[in-house]
Write a protein that holds these residues in place. Sequence first.
Motif, PDB file in Angstrom:
ATOM      1  N   VAL A 432      17.666  18.489  -7.898  1.00 23.85           N
ATOM      2  CA  VAL A 432      18.289  17.230  -8.329  1.00 23.85           C
ATOM      3  C   VAL A 432      17.251  16.323  -8.980  1.00 23.85           C
ATOM      4  O   VAL A 432      16.166  16.106  -8.437  1.00 23.85           O
ATOM      5  CB  VAL A 432      18.939  16.513  -7.127  1.00 23.85           C
ATOM      6  CG1 VAL A 432      19.546  15.180  -7.571  1.00 23.85           C
ATOM      7  CG2 VAL A 432      19.990  17.403  -6.485  1.00 23.85           C
ATOM      8  N   SER A 433      17.588  15.811 -10.151  1.00 23.42           N
ATOM      9  CA  SER A 433      16.715  14.863 -10.839  1.00 23.42           C
ATOM     10  C   SER A 433      17.409  13.508 -10.929  1.00 23.42           C
ATOM     11  O   SER A 433      18.594  13.363 -10.593  1.00 23.42           O
ATOM     12  CB  SER A 433      16.355  15.374 -12.233  1.00 23.42           C
ATOM     13  OG  SER A 433      17.512  15.561 -13.007  1.00 23.42           O
ATOM     14  N   THR A 437      24.635  13.411 -10.483  1.00 26.33           N
ATOM     15  CA  THR A 437      25.624  13.293  -9.409  1.00 26.33           C
ATOM     16  C   THR A 437      26.144  14.677  -9.073  1.00 26.33           C
ATOM     17  O   THR A 437      25.984  15.636  -9.845  1.00 26.33           O
ATOM     18  CB  THR A 437      26.800  12.394  -9.837  1.00 26.33           C
ATOM     19  OG1 THR A 437      27.498  13.045 -10.917  1.00 26.33           O
ATOM     20  CG2 THR A 437      26.316  11.014 -10.280  1.00 26.33           C
ATOM     21  N   LEU A 438      26.798  14.781  -7.928  1.00 28.22           N
ATOM     22  CA  LEU A 438      27.350  16.071  -7.511  1.00 28.22           C
ATOM     23  C   LEU A 438      28.403  16.542  -8.510  1.00 28.22           C
ATOM     24  O   LEU A 438      28.495  17.741  -8.818  1.00 28.22           O
ATOM     25  CB  LEU A 438      27.950  15.953  -6.109  1.00 28.22           C
ATOM     26  CG  LEU A 438      28.203  17.281  -5.380  1.00 28.22           C
ATOM     27  CD1 LEU A 438      26.878  17.963  -5.051  1.00 28.22           C
ATOM     28  CD2 LEU A 438      29.005  17.050  -4.105  1.00 28.22           C
ATOM     29  N   GLU A 462      26.323  12.002  -1.678  1.00 25.43           N
ATOM     30  CA  GLU A 462      25.044  11.358  -1.987  1.00 25.43           C
ATOM     31  C   GLU A 462      23.942  12.411  -2.085  1.00 25.43           C
ATOM     32  O   GLU A 462      23.863  13.316  -1.249  1.00 25.43           O
ATOM     33  CB  GLU A 462      24.680  10.325  -0.918  1.00 25.43           C
ATOM     34  CG  GLU A 462      25.613   9.120  -0.896  1.00 25.43           C
ATOM     35  CD  GLU A 462      25.154   8.082   0.112  1.00 25.43           C
ATOM     36  OE1 GLU A 462      24.095   8.304   0.744  1.00 25.43           O
ATOM     37  OE2 GLU A 462      25.850   7.063   0.275  1.00 25.43           O
ATOM     38  N   LEU A 463      23.108  12.292  -3.120  1.00 27.52           N
ATOM     39  CA  LEU A 463      22.027  13.247  -3.345  1.00 27.52           C
ATOM     40  C   LEU A 463      20.685  12.523  -3.419  1.00 27.52           C
ATOM     41  O   LEU A 463      20.621  11.337  -3.744  1.00 27.52           O
ATOM     42  CB  LEU A 463      22.250  14.003  -4.667  1.00 27.52           C
ATOM     43  CG  LEU A 463      23.547  14.809  -4.779  1.00 27.52           C
ATOM     44  CD1 LEU A 463      23.687  15.373  -6.194  1.00 27.52           C
ATOM     45  CD2 LEU A 463      23.575  15.945  -3.747  1.00 27.52           C
ATOM     46  N   GLN A 467      16.048  17.015  -4.228  1.00 33.55           N
ATOM     47  CA  GLN A 467      16.819  17.843  -3.300  1.00 33.55           C
ATOM     48  C   GLN A 467      17.197  19.161  -3.977  1.00 33.55           C
ATOM     49  O   GLN A 467      17.581  19.198  -5.145  1.00 33.55           O
ATOM     50  CB  GLN A 467      18.084  17.095  -2.862  1.00 33.55           C
ATOM     51  CG  GLN A 467      18.951  17.839  -1.852  1.00 33.55           C
ATOM     52  CD  GLN A 467      20.159  17.003  -1.418  1.00 33.55           C
ATOM     53  OE1 GLN A 467      20.279  15.824  -1.803  1.00 33.55           O
ATOM     54  NE2 GLN A 467      21.039  17.586  -0.634  1.00 33.55           N
ATOM     55  N   VAL A 468      17.066  20.266  -3.237  1.00 32.23           N
ATOM     56  CA  VAL A 468      17.381  21.592  -3.772  1.00 32.23           C
ATOM     57  C   VAL A 468      18.771  21.997  -3.307  1.00 32.23           C
ATOM     58  O   VAL A 468      19.057  22.047  -2.112  1.00 32.23           O
ATOM     59  CB  VAL A 468      16.347  22.637  -3.310  1.00 32.23           C
ATOM     60  CG1 VAL A 468      16.708  24.014  -3.864  1.00 32.23           C
ATOM     61  CG2 VAL A 468      14.950  22.240  -3.757  1.00 32.23           C
TER      62      VAL A 468
END
Length: 480
Positions: A432-433, A437-438, A462-463, A467-468
């Motif tokens: 995640v950059s 968003t998801l 929420e990310l 996060q991988v």
Amino acid sequence: MRAWAAGVGLLLAALAVDAWAAVEVRGVRLWRAPDNTRLVFDLSGQVQHSVFTLTAPDRIVIDVNGAQLRTPLDRLAFGDTPISGLRAAQRTPDGLRLVLDLSKSVVPKSFTLAPNQQYGHRLVLDLYDQVPSVAPELPPTRVVSRPVPVPVPVPAPVPVVSSPKSAAKATTPLPRGKRDIVVAIDAGHGGEDPGAIGPQGVQEKSVVLAIARELQQQVNAEKGFRAELVRAGDYFIPLRERTEIARKKGADLFVSIHADAAPRSSAFGASVYALSDRGATSETARWLADSENRSDLIGGVGSVSLEDKDRMLAGVLLDLSMTASLSSSLNVGQKVLSNMGRITSLHKERVEQAGFMVLKSPDIPSILVETGFISNPDESDKLQTRSHQQALARSIHGGVRQFFQQNPPPGTYIAWLRDSGKIARGRQEHVVSSGETLALIAERYQVGMAELRGANRLRSDELRIGQVLDIPAAGLAAQP
């Protein structure tokens, strides 16, 4: 009163003598690049100069005002350059004329460079093989009023074991319509810019070129991949031009290889960097980015002018493209870093981010690999050995292969193998950059939101940056 007037007179006379003292040409260096030849004259101060050409035979004349020659010119090896000779004449006590005899017509561009932390004043003459319409634009001569530091001599490069020439790509034919994945390998620095200098004078530019050549050879030995060197010899390429070269070669990935120094000689370990859209993730990342971004000042380029026709639209498109590219950069960077951790110490356990100029390509995933700290005596010794260079290249190659087997660009041989079931899909990941968003990630990989939540046991949408996420196997990888 008379004594005071005499003192003032002596002071004015001394200032006048100093003002009219000739600048010394203390050294001259020569580099040959694929499309140009660069001559660099080291000066004791700033000068004004003019350049003009003569024909029958072809010559280039450089008149340097207020200068005297203090270095021999007969030690240069012109080799495969268009220069057949270089001579000088002192036309007046403070007027120096340099004449280049040419074996073929070239397009000259000249400019001066102010002192930096590595060099003093310089006069640079670039001789382009192309016609004027395609020769890169360089700035007019600029004179900068700055104190003149004593130029710091750069130690001669220590020989580094490397392949004698670039590895050729195997000619095994690919299935019809299935192209290679192209990896652009950028050996940092070069030519006028030696990069970091380690103990016993070993230069970064030589070490990383040896590693880049080894990596190219390994990548080209694998069917479905093709490696292209951005810099194939000892010459300087501006930072922005490096990514342009990669783009022209159709690169799917840009890998810049370095072996930097740190303020403390005890610093050690390899690192992998991706671009940061907000700021450096650590002081080390910030320091290294600042150091690498000074390359253009050391190597010698002018200011870059960017003319945006529609700034708002360009900004939106750039942001969208950069978000996807950055996510892929973090993904491949983590795989490369994990592989490197098996053969050498790591400086950081995760991919760091900083504002490296050479990584600012919005359409090509890009990583910068610091193979170690050349300022550390132990790592400097290792980086010069063939076995360690090969091991580093294998670890980078392994990470690149893993990434593309999970995320093959459509239309490539590797995508055809995966979609045909000839290679395992394996675990597909997304890092995640910022700004993602998801929902955007689910749309990109063509999977449902519920599937994505379930595969990652997410309790909310929420990310976190970095996060991988595991991508469900049902989703096909989209173009990064």
